[in-house]
Scaffold this motif. Structure first.
Motif, short mmCIF file in Angstrom:
data_model
loop_
_atom_site.label_atom_id
_atom_site.label_comp_id
_atom_site.label_asym_id
_atom_site.label_seq_id
_atom_site.Cartn_x
_atom_site.Cartn_y
_atom_site.Cartn_z
N GLU A 214 39.76 12.46 20.57
CA GLU A 214 39.95 13.41 19.47
C GLU A 214 40.33 12.69 18.18
O GLU A 214 39.89 13.07 17.10
CB GLU A 214 41.00 14.44 19.83
CG GLU A 214 40.49 15.45 20.85
CD GLU A 214 41.51 16.54 21.15
OE1 GLU A 214 42.46 16.71 20.37
OE2 GLU A 214 41.33 17.22 22.16
N ARG B 240 35.19 24.35 14.66
CA ARG B 240 35.86 24.17 15.95
C ARG B 240 35.78 25.42 16.80
O ARG B 240 35.73 25.34 18.02
CB ARG B 240 37.33 23.82 15.73
CG ARG B 240 37.58 22.39 15.41
CD ARG B 240 39.07 22.15 15.40
NE ARG B 240 39.37 20.75 15.48
CZ ARG B 240 40.58 20.27 15.30
NH1 ARG B 240 41.59 21.10 15.04
NH2 ARG B 240 40.80 18.98 15.39
N SER B 241 35.83 26.58 16.17
CA SER B 241 35.73 27.83 16.90
C SER B 241 35.16 28.90 15.99
O SER B 241 35.31 28.83 14.77
CB SER B 241 37.10 28.27 17.43
OG SER B 241 37.97 28.56 16.36
N SER C 259 42.49 21.54 9.08
CA SER C 259 41.55 22.65 9.28
C SER C 259 41.92 23.81 8.37
O SER C 259 43.04 23.90 7.87
CB SER C 259 41.54 23.10 10.74
OG SER C 259 42.81 23.61 11.11
N THR D 268 30.17 27.39 17.17
CA THR D 268 31.09 26.30 17.47
C THR D 268 30.33 24.99 17.59
O THR D 268 29.28 24.92 18.21
CB THR D 268 31.85 26.59 18.78
OG1 THR D 268 32.56 27.82 18.63
CG2 THR D 268 32.82 25.48 19.12
#
Length: 125
Positions: free
Chosen positions: A21, A56-57, A79, A95
């Protein structure tokens, strides 16, 4: 060992031992910087910005609620939330997609947000 080879070994070792990550965030931040985009971490409320990053979503509201699509946008530094009002679904907004967004930064519940941003879908940088 030549300097180029030493540099290669150092980067390879780093890639094998660091958190995936963290590496992804660094690569995304470098890609964002290379496009000339403003990093999310430097954005302030009221500022008009152009940013490059990845979703990311993505969430759509329920049928009972007012139509909105919300997405968490990440550029490697931080973010923010992208919100499209009046839509239940937007083709291509999924996503993992990489995009360039433009809009004015606002704030909702202490979090940075851009409402109805202009966006361009992009391939990986």
């Amino acid at each position: 060992m030549p300097p180029a080879a030493a540099g290669y070994l150092r980067r390879l070792t780093r890639r094998l031992t660091e958190d995936i990550e963290e590496l992804d965030a660094e690569e995304m931040a470098e890609s964002s910087h290379s496009t000339g985009a403003v990093p999310v971490v430097q954005c302030t409320r009221g500022q008009e910005v152009t940013m490059f990053g990845r979703l990311r979503s993505v969430e759509s509201c329920s049928k009972a609620a007012a139509p909105t699509v919300q997405a968490e946008f990440f550029d490697g530094t931080d973010s923010l939330l992208l919100v499209w009002i009046g839509r239940r679904r937007i083709p291509g907004i999924e996503t993992g997609k990489t995009l360039l967004v433009r809009g004015r930064v606002g704030e909702r519940d202490g979090r940075r947000v851009i409402y109805n941003p202009y966006y361009e879908l992009r391939g990986p940088a």
